[in-house]
Write an enzyme that holds these catalytic residues in place. Structure first.
Site: not given
Length: 282
Positions: A50-51
Site C-alpha cells: 500500500e501507498t
C-alpha cells in the site's frame, strides 16, 4: 493538470520491532491537488502492498482523510497503512484533536487509532460481509491452496472493505506449508490462519494473499487481522487478547496484537517505526 511539486514523504515499517522486518507503507503527507491517476501511478511505482495519501478531512470529527492504494487499485480501508500513516502524521509534527486518539477518515468511514504512550492500535471497523463462505468459493480456495476439505476446520467472510475471506486450519505448520496457486484465484482476497503450539509469544500464524489488487502475499495485514479477530473472539475460538505472527515465509517477522474491550470493540496494534523521512516530487 497539477504541476509537480515537492511534498513531505515517509516510509514506515509496521508490525515489527525488528528493523525492516515488518510491512512497509509509503506515505505522501500532503496529497492535495493529486488526482486518482497520480495516486495510482505512484502506488504502482513503489510496488509496496500500500501507498497512502494524507488529505484534509471533510468532517470536523476527523483529524485527516486518507486514501489508500495498492499497485492494482484503491482500498476503502487497510490496517497497516492506517497505523503507518498515523505514525508518519504524528512524526511530521501534527497534533490530533484528542491526545489519546487519532480519527482517520477513509473510504470505510471514520476509524479510531488509539494512542497509549508510543503504541498505536486501530479499532476494527464493522464488517460489510460475514458468515460462512459458499461451497463453490470455498472449493476454489481449497484447490488454489493445495489442501483438502478435511484440513479446513472453519471458514468465514471477514470483509471490512478489501473483500477478505479466511480459512481456519488446524495448525500454524499447515498455514506455513501452503504453496498457493494464485492463478486459480486471480480475483481473490483470501487468507489462512492456524494455531501455534510451539511459538512462544504468538498464538496464531496468519497468511494473506491479495492477487485481486496485485499483491501476491502481504507480509502483515491489519485489516484481515481485524476481521479475523472479530470472528474468532466472538465465537470463543480465540481469547480476548492474543498475538499473531505473520510474514515468515517472506523473510519478515511481523507481530500483531489483537485485543477486545468489554464492549466488543476489537483493537489491532503493533510496532510502527518511521524508516525514511524525506520529500517526493509529485
Amino acid at each position: 493538470m497539477t504541476l509537480p511539486r515537492t511534498r513531505a514523504f515517509a516510509q514506515v515499517d509496521v508490525f515489527s520491532t525488528l528493523a525492516f522486518h515488518g510491512n512497509p507503507v509509503a506515505v505522501v503527507l500532503d496529497g492535495t491537488g493529486l488526482d486518482e491517476q497520480d495516486m495510482q501511478g505512484l502506488a504502482r511505482w513503489t510496488n509496496l502492498s500500500e501507498t497512502t495519501f494524507v488529505l484534509p478531512p471533510t468532517t470536523e470529527d476527523a483529524d485527516y482523510r486518507l486514501r489508500i492504494f495498492t499497485p492494482g487499485g484503491e482500498l476503502p480501508f487497510a490496517g497497516h497503512p492506517t497505523l503507518g500513516s498515523a505514525r508518519a502524521w504524528l512524526d511530521a509534527g501534527h497534533t490530533p484533536r484528542r491526545a489519546d486518539r487519532i480519527v482517520q477518515e477513509c473510504g470505510a468511514g471514520l476509524v479510531i487509532v488509539r494512542r497509549d504512550q508510543d503504541a498505536l492500535a486501530f479499532a476494527a471497523p464493522p464488517r460489510v460481509r460475514d458468515g460462512a463462505l459458499d461451497e463453490a468459493y470455498l472449493q476454489r480456495l481449497i484447490t488454489a491452496f493445495g489442501i483438502t476439505r478435511e484440513q479446513v476446520l472453519d471458514h468465514q467472510w471477514v470483509d471490512n472493505g478489501p473483500g477478505w475471506a479466511v480459512l481456519r486450519l488446524a495448525s500454524a505448520r499447515e498455514v506455513l506449508a501452503l504453496e498457493p496457486d494464485l492463478s486459480l484465484i486471480p480475483d481473490a482476497m483470501a487468507g489462512a490462519i492456524g494455531a501455534h503450539d510451539d511459538n512462544a509469544g504468538h498464538d496464531f500464524e496468519l497468511r494473506t494473499f491479495a492477487p485481486a489488487v496485485g499483491v501476491p502475499e502481504d507480509p502483515a495485514c491489519g485489516s484481515m487481522n481485524a476481521g479475523v479477530g472479530q470472528w474468532l473472539i466472538s465465537t470463543g475460538t480465540a481469547p480476548t487478547a492474543y498475538r499473531v505472527s505473520q510474514g515468515s515465509r517472506l523473510g519478515r517477522a511481523a507481530s500483531i496484537e489483537v485485543t477486545a474491550d468489554g464492549d466488543g470493540t476489537v483493537w489491532v496494534g503493533g510496532a510502527t517505526t518511521v524508516a525514511i523521512r524525506g520529500t517526493i516530487t509529485l
